[in-house]
Every structure is written in C-alpha cells, then in structure tokens.
Design a protein around this motif. Structure first.
Motif, PDB file in Angstrom:
ATOM      1  N   TYR A  28       7.688  -3.017  11.977  1.00  0.00           N
ATOM      2  CA  TYR A  28       7.556  -2.839  10.483  1.00  0.00           C
ATOM      3  C   TYR A  28       6.102  -2.133  10.465  1.00  0.00           C
ATOM      4  O   TYR A  28       5.968  -1.418   9.559  1.00  0.00           O
ATOM      5  CB  TYR A  28       7.405  -4.080   9.791  1.00  0.00           C
ATOM      6  CG  TYR A  28       8.858  -4.742   9.354  1.00  0.00           C
ATOM      7  CD1 TYR A  28       8.932  -6.161   9.342  1.00  0.00           C
ATOM      8  CD2 TYR A  28       9.704  -4.007   8.907  1.00  0.00           C
ATOM      9  CE1 TYR A  28       9.936  -6.707   8.765  1.00  0.00           C
ATOM     10  CE2 TYR A  28      10.818  -4.623   8.319  1.00  0.00           C
ATOM     11  CZ  TYR A  28      10.988  -6.011   8.397  1.00  0.00           C
ATOM     12  OH  TYR A  28      11.946  -6.402   7.985  1.00  0.00           O
ATOM     13  N   GLY A  29       5.191  -2.367  11.062  1.00  0.00           N
ATOM     14  CA  GLY A  29       3.682  -2.114  11.079  1.00  0.00           C
ATOM     15  C   GLY A  29       3.856  -0.371  11.149  1.00  0.00           C
ATOM     16  O   GLY A  29       3.163   0.078  10.099  1.00  0.00           O
ATOM     17  N   ARG A  30       4.403  -0.169  12.154  1.00  0.00           N
ATOM     18  CA  ARG A  30       4.423   1.408  12.441  1.00  0.00           C
ATOM     19  C   ARG A  30       5.321   2.093  11.113  1.00  0.00           C
ATOM     20  O   ARG A  30       4.913   3.091  10.670  1.00  0.00           O
ATOM     21  CB  ARG A  30       5.207   1.500  13.700  1.00  0.00           C
ATOM     22  CG  ARG A  30       5.238   3.029  14.140  1.00  0.00           C
ATOM     23  CD  ARG A  30       6.090   3.141  15.643  1.00  0.00           C
ATOM     24  NE  ARG A  30       7.355   2.600  15.505  1.00  0.00           N
ATOM     25  CZ  ARG A  30       8.322   3.037  15.269  1.00  0.00           C
ATOM     26  NH1 ARG A  30       8.392   4.110  14.497  1.00  0.00           N
ATOM     27  NH2 ARG A  30       9.510   2.255  15.241  1.00  0.00           N
ATOM     28  N   VAL A  31       6.662   1.615  10.729  1.00  0.00           N
ATOM     29  CA  VAL A  31       7.135   2.218   9.769  1.00  0.00           C
ATOM     30  C   VAL A  31       6.602   2.026   8.551  1.00  0.00           C
ATOM     31  O   VAL A  31       6.665   3.350   7.860  1.00  0.00           O
ATOM     32  CB  VAL A  31       8.759   1.546   9.737  1.00  0.00           C
ATOM     33  CG1 VAL A  31       9.415   2.165   8.739  1.00  0.00           C
ATOM     34  CG2 VAL A  31       9.617   1.712  11.268  1.00  0.00           C
ATOM     35  N   PHE A  32       6.050   1.013   8.183  1.00  0.00           N
ATOM     36  CA  PHE A  32       5.374   1.002   6.890  1.00  0.00           C
ATOM     37  C   PHE A  32       4.096   2.153   6.697  1.00  0.00           C
ATOM     38  O   PHE A  32       4.048   2.586   5.798  1.00  0.00           O
ATOM     39  CB  PHE A  32       4.843  -0.437   6.542  1.00  0.00           C
ATOM     40  CG  PHE A  32       6.065  -1.355   6.056  1.00  0.00           C
ATOM     41  CD1 PHE A  32       5.537  -2.835   6.025  1.00  0.00           C
ATOM     42  CD2 PHE A  32       7.329  -1.123   5.644  1.00  0.00           C
ATOM     43  CE1 PHE A  32       6.637  -3.731   5.641  1.00  0.00           C
ATOM     44  CE2 PHE A  32       8.203  -1.844   5.461  1.00  0.00           C
ATOM     45  CZ  PHE A  32       7.742  -3.292   5.476  1.00  0.00           C
ATOM     46  N   SER A  33       3.591   2.191   7.845  1.00  0.00           N
ATOM     47  CA  SER A  33       2.360   2.910   7.869  1.00  0.00           C
ATOM     48  C   SER A  33       2.759   4.514   7.782  1.00  0.00           C
ATOM     49  O   SER A  33       2.351   5.167   6.821  1.00  0.00           O
ATOM     50  CB  SER A  33       1.624   2.815   9.239  1.00  0.00           C
ATOM     51  OG  SER A  33       0.561   3.704   9.236  1.00  0.00           O
ATOM     52  N   GLU A  43       2.105   5.657  -5.443  1.00  0.00           N
ATOM     53  CA  GLU A  43       1.910   4.554  -6.201  1.00  0.00           C
ATOM     54  C   GLU A  43       2.020   3.385  -5.170  1.00  0.00           C
ATOM     55  O   GLU A  43       1.259   2.248  -5.077  1.00  0.00           O
ATOM     56  CB  GLU A  43       2.878   4.152  -7.458  1.00  0.00           C
ATOM     57  CG  GLU A  43       2.443   4.938  -8.756  1.00  0.00           C
ATOM     58  CD  GLU A  43       3.413   6.422  -8.332  1.00  0.00           C
ATOM     59  OE1 GLU A  43       3.393   7.171  -9.415  1.00  0.00           O
ATOM     60  OE2 GLU A  43       3.811   6.606  -7.313  1.00  0.00           O
ATOM     61  N   MET A  44       3.082   3.251  -4.255  1.00  0.00           N
ATOM     62  CA  MET A  44       3.480   2.282  -3.167  1.00  0.00           C
ATOM     63  C   MET A  44       2.634   2.287  -1.941  1.00  0.00           C
ATOM     64  O   MET A  44       2.531   1.638  -0.918  1.00  0.00           O
ATOM     65  CB  MET A  44       4.815   2.126  -2.996  1.00  0.00           C
ATOM     66  CG  MET A  44       5.421   0.847  -2.802  1.00  0.00           C
ATOM     67  SD  MET A  44       7.153   0.667  -2.849  1.00  0.00           S
ATOM     68  CE  MET A  44       7.957   1.647  -1.694  1.00  0.00           C
ATOM     69  N   GLY A  45       1.902   3.552  -1.900  1.00  0.00           N
ATOM     70  CA  GLY A  45       1.353   3.856  -0.679  1.00  0.00           C
ATOM     71  C   GLY A  45       0.344   2.809  -0.173  1.00  0.00           C
ATOM     72  O   GLY A  45       0.459   2.315   1.160  1.00  0.00           O
ATOM     73  N   ASP A  46      -0.565   2.358  -1.061  1.00  0.00           N
ATOM     74  CA  ASP A  46      -1.514   1.529  -0.512  1.00  0.00           C
ATOM     75  C   ASP A  46      -0.630   0.087  -0.115  1.00  0.00           C
ATOM     76  O   ASP A  46      -1.319  -0.312   1.171  1.00  0.00           O
ATOM     77  CB  ASP A  46      -2.472   1.214  -1.372  1.00  0.00           C
ATOM     78  CG  ASP A  46      -3.565   2.371  -1.709  1.00  0.00           C
ATOM     79  OD1 ASP A  46      -4.303   2.584  -2.837  1.00  0.00           O
ATOM     80  OD2 ASP A  46      -3.581   3.117  -0.834  1.00  0.00           O
ATOM     81  N   GLY A  47       0.281  -0.348  -0.755  1.00  0.00           N
ATOM     82  CA  GLY A  47       0.710  -1.561  -0.630  1.00  0.00           C
ATOM     83  C   GLY A  47       1.217  -1.632   0.779  1.00  0.00           C
ATOM     84  O   GLY A  47       1.379  -2.304   1.361  1.00  0.00           O
ATOM     85  N   LEU A  48       2.188  -0.434   0.985  1.00  0.00           N
ATOM     86  CA  LEU A  48       3.041  -0.179   2.256  1.00  0.00           C
ATOM     87  C   LEU A  48       1.905  -0.177   3.551  1.00  0.00           C
ATOM     88  O   LEU A  48       2.058  -1.064   4.446  1.00  0.00           O
ATOM     89  CB  LEU A  48       3.778   0.919   2.292  1.00  0.00           C
ATOM     90  CG  LEU A  48       4.996   0.932   1.560  1.00  0.00           C
ATOM     91  CD1 LEU A  48       5.662   2.145   1.347  1.00  0.00           C
ATOM     92  CD2 LEU A  48       5.920  -0.089   2.087  1.00  0.00           C
ATOM     93  N   GLN A  49       0.693   0.462   3.090  1.00  0.00           N
ATOM     94  CA  GLN A  49      -0.410   0.666   4.378  1.00  0.00           C
ATOM     95  C   GLN A  49      -0.888  -0.944   4.756  1.00  0.00           C
ATOM     96  O   GLN A  49      -1.047  -1.366   5.775  1.00  0.00           O
ATOM     97  CB  GLN A  49      -1.351   1.446   3.849  1.00  0.00           C
ATOM     98  CG  GLN A  49      -2.497   1.635   4.885  1.00  0.00           C
ATOM     99  CD  GLN A  49      -2.229   2.996   5.979  1.00  0.00           C
ATOM    100  OE1 GLN A  49      -1.056   2.707   6.285  1.00  0.00           O
ATOM    101  NE2 GLN A  49      -3.036   3.714   5.857  1.00  0.00           N
ATOM    102  N   SER A  50      -1.170  -1.590   3.431  1.00  0.00           N
ATOM    103  CA  SER A  50      -1.691  -2.767   3.799  1.00  0.00           C
ATOM    104  C   SER A  50      -0.647  -3.979   4.488  1.00  0.00           C
ATOM    105  O   SER A  50      -1.027  -4.479   5.226  1.00  0.00           O
ATOM    106  CB  SER A  50      -2.245  -3.362   2.415  1.00  0.00           C
ATOM    107  OG  SER A  50      -2.371  -4.761   2.326  1.00  0.00           O
ATOM    108  N   ALA A  51       0.358  -3.690   3.995  1.00  0.00           N
ATOM    109  CA  ALA A  51       1.722  -4.593   4.609  1.00  0.00           C
ATOM    110  C   ALA A  51       1.748  -4.429   5.985  1.00  0.00           C
ATOM    111  O   ALA A  51       1.991  -5.008   6.905  1.00  0.00           O
ATOM    112  CB  ALA A  51       2.953  -4.157   3.743  1.00  0.00           C
TER     113      ALA A  51
END
Lengths: 420, 485
Positions: free
Chosen positions: B246-251, B259-267
């Motif tokens: 997940y870490g890799r894919v979300f990044s 808009e969702m970029g930061d959230g995904l990065q953090s997640a």
C-alpha cells in the motif's frame, strides 16, 4: 458543484436508427419530456449552463429527491433458464414521475440494458459500472448466496449513482427502468444488431486513422486515466492479497489457542493463566474473522468498482475521440473537394457542434466524477482504518482483562506470602 | 525475564543485572533478573556480557570460526555512594565448554534437575528468523540463554556449592583439566549406557512414574505450541508486510492527485511504518519463545532424573533377586534337595557326588557371598533412599520455579500483545487522520477516540497541552516491566 453541463445528446448522428416516434431521445425534436429545451449549439448551451448554475445555488447539493432501493433477490426457474430478479423500489418527489412510489422487479439483463442505453445516449458522460457478469475467481457460483448479495449491493449502488447524477437521473430510460412493469416494449426499441456493428467498424476505422489534434486538456485527462487505472488496480490487488494473508493467519490462530488449553489440562497452578491466554487468542481470532469480513464487504467492493470505472473512463475517452475523428473526416472531405454536396457543409457544422457538446459534457462530468471518486475512496479508506482501530481496540481489551485477572491473583499471592 | 529461585525462605538479596551492552539494547532485550540469594550468588554478580568471534584449529586440525562469550563476575558488595563499582573479572568461554560443565553436573548430581543450555542450533525457525549459528540475532539470544543458565546454576542450593562451577566462572585456562581430574568421564559412559538401556522395574515408584509421564506430556505440548507459534508468526509477518505494498502504491498514486495527494502520501507513509513494525514485534516474541524453550529442555532433565531413579531401583531389584537366588542355592546345598537346576549339580550327579569337604566349602563361599550381597543391598537401599529424598526436594523446588516462571512468561506475553495493539491502533488513527480534515470525521464508531486524534494533532502543532487522560501513547518500543500498563 461547478462545471456540470446539460447533456449533449448526439446519438441521432451516431447511429442508424429506426425512426420510432415513441423515443423522443432519438427524435430531432429537441424538447425534453419535462418541457425544457435541449440545446444543440454551443451558444444556447452556455445559457443553459448558467441557468442550471443559478438553480443550483438555491439547491442544497446533498438533497436527493429520488431514492432507489434494490433488495429481495428471488430465484426464478423456467424451462429454459434459472435467473435471479431483484426488487427495485423507488421513492421520489420529482414531477416527471406520475406517482411518488414505484415497485418493479428486474433481472441483471435489465440493468445491462439500462446502462447501455445511458451510454448510447450520453456517450461522453461517465456512467457508473455494473458488477461483472461473471466472477472469475475460484469457486464462486452464480447462485451462491454471497455472490448474490455482493451483486445486489453493487446494483443498489449503481442505481443510486444514477440517481445522484444531475443529468443521467433525468434519462427517460432510467425512468422506464424504475417504473415500467414490463420493460419489453422499451427493449425492442433502439439500434439493431447491424447498426451496432456498423458503429463499431466505423469506430475502428477512425481509431486506426488517429486524431489530428487532440486538445491538451483531454490528453492530460487520458494520462491521468491511464495512471489512475494502474494505481487503482494495484490497490485492488494489494487488498485482495491482504485478505488472503489474513485468512491464512486466522487459520493458524485457530490451531494456536487449543494448544494452550491442552497444556492447561496438564497443570495445576498454571492451568488458569494458560486457559486465560488460550481464551484471549480465541477471541482475537474471532475478531480477525470479523475484520476480514469487513474488508471483503466494504473496502474491496468499492475498490473493485473503481477498477471498473477506470475501464469506463477509457471507453468514454475513446468515444469522445471518435466523435472528434468523425468530424475531422467529414471536414477534410469538405475542405478537399469544395465542389461537393451542399449537405456536407451542414453536416460538418453539425458534427463540429457535436464535438463541442461532447467535450463540454465530458469536462463537466469529469469534475463531478473526480469529486465523487475522492469522496468514495477516502470514505472507504477511512472506514477500513476505522475498522482496524476497532479491531485492535477489541484485542487490547481482551488481553487487558486477562492481565487484570492475573494481577489480581498475584496481589493475593503476595498478601498470603506476607501473611497479611 | 527469568528467575533463579532457591525456594528457601531465607533473607532475600536482590541483585539486578543492569549490564546492558550495545548488542543488548540494539536488540531491545533487557535481561531483568531477581534472585533470592544463595551461597554463590550472594557473593558475586554474574553476567554473560558479550559475544565475540574467534578462529582456531579444531580437533581435526581444520580452521573453524566459533563464538566465544565473555563471562563477567564481580563481588556483590554494595557500591559506596558516589563510587564506581569495581571492574569485573572476566574470562571467555565457548559453547562447548558450557556443554562440558553441564555434562559434569549431570553425572555428578543425578538427582538434581540440571538447568538446560540454550539450543545449539536454531530450531523452530519461521520465515525471517535466521537458522544461521553465526547470525547476530541468534548469537544474542544465545548469550541471554547462557547467562540464564549460569544464573540458575549459581542460585541453586546444591549446584552453586560445586567447586567446578566456581572454577568455571573464575579459571579460564586450568578449568578443563580440573574437570577431567574429577574423573566424571567414567560416570558419563555408564550414564549413557543406563539412559539407553531398556529397564523393566517390577515395582515402579508411582511418584516418579507420574513425574516422568507429566514430563513427557509437557515436552510434547510445548513442542507443539512452539511449532504452531512459529507458523502464526510467519503468517502475521505476511499480513504486515503486504500492507507495505500500500505504501508504495499510495505514494505513486499521490503524484497524480491534487486534492487527495497529501492524504495519500501520508497514508502511504503510515502503511510503511505499519509494515516495518512487525520486525520488532516478532523479535520480542522470540524472547517469549525462548522462555518456553527453556522449559521444553528442562523436561529432558526431569526425564533424566526419573531414569536415574529407575536405574537405581532396577539395580536394587537385581541385587535383591541375586541374593534370593544365592540363599536358595545355599539352602539346597545344605538340605541336599535340588530345587534349582545348576550345571554343577547336574555334573556332580552325572560324574559323581562331590565330597563333603567340597560341599561345605561351597556353602561357606555362598554364605560369604550372601553376606556381601546383603551389605550391598543395604548400601544400595540407602543410596536409593538418599536419592529419592534429594531428588524429591529438588523436584518440589523445580515445580515452584516452573509455575512462577511460566506464569510470568504468560503475563509478559499478554503485555507484549497489549503494547503491540496500542502501537498499531495509534498508527491506524494517524492513518485515518490522513484523510479526515481536523474537525470532521467519518469515523462514527470511534468518536470517543476522536478527542484523542484531535489532541494528538493539536499537541503536535503545539496548540494544546496533552491531557493526562489521553488514551494514546507516543510510539515507543514495547515495555516488558510488569507494572506498566
């Protein structure tokens, strides 16, 4: 909500049609059923857009005036086949509907029909995907209870997504789907097999030829779609893998707990703490089971739908490209042989208009779709994280109560040792 | 966490081993020990402080690499205020020397349940756990196990008085010779023979039978438990590590979103943290597994004592049988009645009677033999009784120790689980907050935790002091002390 536009209904140019009077969708009379006018030129479209926007300012976006529920799957057995029907209940306050409540029964085929109609009529709008016809993984059968339930939920979501769409929810086919006791007559209308073939072949020819100039915004859109598609597929796969690993973990846990209980039978003093640990593990195993269920029933279906959405988006882009290509073909023909048919000039103008409409429709719906996508996916992730928090909370409580029971004992022991 | 307990109710001298080497803290293993003082341990602190590699020639003159362990000893005097403790005496020992010590103890004190050594080779390995003897994690766990062994021996009411034990801790060079001089090697051979012999005792002692049976069952069940635990560890490892994807894919995904970029990065970041967390969690669980293993190996010692008792009883029975036979022989000769077939008897019948002199000679010899036999039996009987008494004292001591140690092991296991749950729960709260704006939450079911999320976020921004009642704790390593919740 900004940017959504009136639909560009350009299907009458796309397909060779039976001119069936009942279908105002196909008629050149561009009035909508509710009496509103459908624009067929960019100019009037802009006006319409502004009107819509004004209306919207007075409207709370979240107020729905049409609610649909899909439930009650029932099995039907005929001589030829077995199939499932679902009850579709509609409650609405819209004036287009004669009544405020409807109940019909539909089978999967009917949903497929509805969706294909919507795609035909609104080729550059993004129509939410249906659950797949077959599930290719492993041993799921068509009439397995889990499968039916998963499908029912997906069909429910599908119809509600249509309800929430500012354009699609006003589709005549949608209304028919929700209200007509017998869809038969509606199904007979529409392009026949040969005309569909023709369309496909033209589309292929056009795609081979390629587009002259693709507007930058759609190139960007295409790139996004390609990336999104890869990413959402990966997330879907990772989630499936996690579920698989969790299941295997749970299987091992089921063997772990009995070992402690078996040991407890050998012991005297140790029996009680051993049983305690065994019980804790058993309870955590149960929690793991619930956790897996939630992942399978909430997160995974949402992700899967967006995997299908990615395919839908690609199809929408193709259709938009085809519309543009068709215009370019005719336009070239016009430019190269000036002396041609008078009709060609008009035709090319029409096609140009269609391209504009298609682009506007897509532009607007694109923003809409992205917002919805973000909301859906964020909500799914938050819910999954939430569930994880709950899972660990529960396991925590289980172990803490064990610890408490042991400490209580050790306090007693100390007292006894000190003779107090 | 281990305990060496003499079981005596005398005054308690509490000695804490606070030597934490870099190797120890690296692996996050803290060896906390509370002993009741016995002869040896009251006098000195003992620790196995380090491990090191050596190369040398082995018995077949080949170069080999082996590990040596540094044993530190220090007189257990209280340190004056402000003073530094005296430097410890040190010597190096390798595993085979520990083995030698243990073998010596086994034959010299057959009625004592001798503490086990840590395993020679890594067994019950799961996925990531190395089976390599030179692997630093394995060496570290073995170091702890060897220290544990020494502390148990040094706090044992009987073993701690043995000179060889003392020399092991103090004489690096001359120790092997000292052991050889005790002549224990002879006993080793006979012990090995006795262990492998199939003895049938006519009247088995019920208590010892019960103990042997218990020991066998305990062995089986702990073995099974360790195997299943290893499989569970393997599986849970898989679950955590897959989340790393997940870490890799979300990044990667965050790159195309606005808009969702930061959230995904953090997640994505939190998922990476989650995936990494399992390594520490399982490393700590190995410590729990080691505690179980110690008692698994203890069952061999218990079995050993039972077998020794069986041997003594068998010898006693044989001696008694022999005596009975001789007595009967004598009686026959005396009365002339042939009840027992003997070759002598037959030949004398066939080839003529023996003379009266001869007969009397034989009777006298038998009487002598009978007397000797009776003496032997008395001795053997006394030996047996002494054995039983000493053994049973030690068995009671062992039972108490076992119950206490294992109960604490189970408690520390629960504490481990609690710590892990808290750590991961916090992680998922952070993950949630990646997607949720500060003053809104989709988390309906955990609204009671929302203040926690909020306070965390606000305290991180320095807006509000962290309230004492917050349920969340900062991420830190798992705690193993009993008193910490």
């Amino acid at each position: 909500m900004s940017g959504h536009t009136v639909p560009a209904d350009i299907s009458d140019h796309m397909l060779d049609l039976d001119e069936d009077e009942d279908l105002e969708v196909y008629s050149k009379n561009t009035t909508l059923a509710d009496g509103g006018t459908m624009p067929n030129s960019p100019g009037s479209m802009v006006n319409q857009y502004q009107l819509e926007e004004d209306e919207e300012d007075h409207q709370d976006v979240k107020t729905k005036d049409i609610f649909v529920c899909v439930d009650n799957p029932e099995s039907h057995i005929t001589a030829i086949e077995t199939f499932i029907t679902y009850r579709v209940v509609t409650k609405t306050s819209r004036s287009e509907f004669d009544s405020s409540e409807y109940e019909v029964h539909r089978r999967y085929q009917d949903f497929v029909w509805l969706r294909s109609r919507l795609e035909e009529n609104y080729p550059t709008l993004i129509v939410h995907p249906l659950p797949e016809k077959f599930v290719m993984k492993g041993m799921v059968e068509r009439f397995n209870d889990d499968f039916i339930e998963t499908r029912r939920k997906a069909l429910h979501r599908f119809l509600n997504k249509i309800c929430e769409h500012p354009v699609l929810s006003y589709s005549q086919h949608f209304k028919a789907f929700l209200t007509a006791q017998d869809l038969g007559p509606y199904k007979k209308q529409g392009p026949g097999f040969l005309s569909r073939m023709g369309e496909t072949m033209r589309a292929v020819a056009i795609s081979v030829r390629g587009l002259r100039t693709k507007p930058e915004e759609f190139t960007v859109m295409q790139e996004y779609i390609d990336h999104f598609s890869t990413k959402i597929c990966s997330v879907d796969k990772v989630t499936q893998r996690i579920i698989k690993e969790q299941k295997e973990y749970m299987d091992e846990l089921k063997q772990y707990s009995p070992s402690y209980l078996q040991w407890a039978e050998l012991e005297e003093e140790l029996a009680e703490p051993l049983k305690g640990v065994g019980n804790c593990i058993e309870r955590c195993s149960k929690e793991t089971e619930d956790q897996i269920q939630h992942l399978s029933e909430v997160l995974l279906p949402t992700l899967h739908e967006y995997v299908l959405c990615a395919d839908t988006l690609k199809a929408v882009m193709r259709r938009r490209d085809n519309i543009q290509a068709e215009y370019e073909v005719k336009n070239e023909a016009l430019v190269s042989r000036r002396v041609e048919q008078e009709g060609l000039q008009e035709e090319v103008e029409d096609l140009a208009g269609r391209v504009e409409q298609a682009n506007s429709a897509l532009r607007g719906d694109w923003t809409l779709w992205r917002n919805v996508m973000r909301t859906d996916l964020k909500s799914a992730f938050v819910s999954a994280a939430d569930r994880n928090v709950e899972y660990y909370e529960k396991c925590l409580a289980v172990w803490e109560s064990f610890l408490l029971s042991q400490r209580g004992e050790s306090v007693e022991q100390t007292d006894w040792e000190h003779g107090s | 966490m281990m305990m060496a307990d003499s079981g005596s109710s005398e005054e308690v001298a509490v000695i804490c081993n606070t030597d934490i080497t870099s190797a120890e803290s690296e692996n996050n293993i803290i060896n906390t020990m509370v002993e009741r003082g016995t002869v040896l341990l009251r006098k000195m602190e003992i620790s196995v402080a380090e491990a090191d590699k050596r190369t040398g020639k082995n018995t077949v003159n080949m170069q080999e690499t082996y590990t040596v362990y540094l044993i530190e000893t220090r007189p257990a005097e209280s340190v004056p205020e402000g003073g530094t403790p005296a430097a410890p005496d040190t010597l190096w020992r390798r595993y085979s020397e520990f083995e030698l010590l243990r073998t010596y103890l086994l034959v010299t004190y057959p009625y004592i349940i001798i503490p086990p050594l840590p395993e020679k080779r890594a067994e019950f390995v799961w996925h990531k756990l190395s089976a390599d003897n030179l692997d630093p994690d394995f060496v570290e766990r073995r170091r702890v196990g060897l220290e544990n062994f020494l502390l148990r021996v040094a706090s044992h009411p009987v073993l701690s008085n043995d000179k060889i034990v003392f020399l092991f801790l103090t004489e690096e060079k001359g120790w092997r010779d000292a052991v050889q001089e005790t002549g224990f090697q002879d006993k080793v051979d006979s012990r090995l023979k006795s262990l492998s012999a199939m003895l049938r005792v006519k009247n088995p002692d019920k208590r010892f039978m019960g103990l042997k049976h218990y020991s066998d069952e305990l062995n089986t069940i702990i073995l099974q438990l360790l195997r299943v635990r290893a499989r569970v560890a393997d599986r849970v490892y898989g679950v955590y590590k897959v989340h790393g994807n997940y870490g890799r894919v979300f990044s990667e995904w965050s790159a195309i979103e606005k808009e969702m970029g930061d959230g995904l990065q953090s997640a994505g970041h939190h998922m990476d943290t989650y995936a990494a967390a399992i390594d520490d969690i399982l490393e700590e669980e190995e410590h729990y597994a080691d505690q179980l293993k110690e008692y698994l190996f203890y069952t061999d010692s218990v079995r050993s004592v039972c077998r020794k008792h069986e041997l003594i009883q068998y010898e006693l029975e044989m001696a008694a049988q022999d005596l009975t036979y001789k007595k009967q022989q004598k009686e026959e000769l005396a009365t002339g009645a042939v009840r027992i077939f003997s070759l002598k008897g037959m030949t004398s019948k066939l080839f003529g009677q023996e003379s009266q002199e001869q007969r009397e000679g034989r009777i006298a010899a038998l009487e002598q033999s009978i007397q000797e036999g009776e003496e032997a039996i008395k001795e053997k009987d006394a030996e047996c009784q002494e054995f039983v008494q000493k053994a049973w004292t030690d068995i009671e001591r062992f039972k108490e120790q076992k119950d206490k140690d294992l109960r604490e092991a189970l408690i520390s296991y629960a504490i481990m689980q609690i710590s892990m749950c808290k750590k991961v729960r916090t992680l998922f709260l952070f993950l949630q907050s990646s997607f949720v704006p500060v003053h809104a939450s989709h988390a309906s079911n955990v609204s009671h935790l929302l203040p926690c999320v909020l306070s965390f976020r606000e305290s991180r921004c320095g807006l509000m002091p962290k309230s004492a009642s917050t349920k969340c704790e900062p991420l830190k390593g798992p705690n193993r002390t009993l008193d910490q919740k």
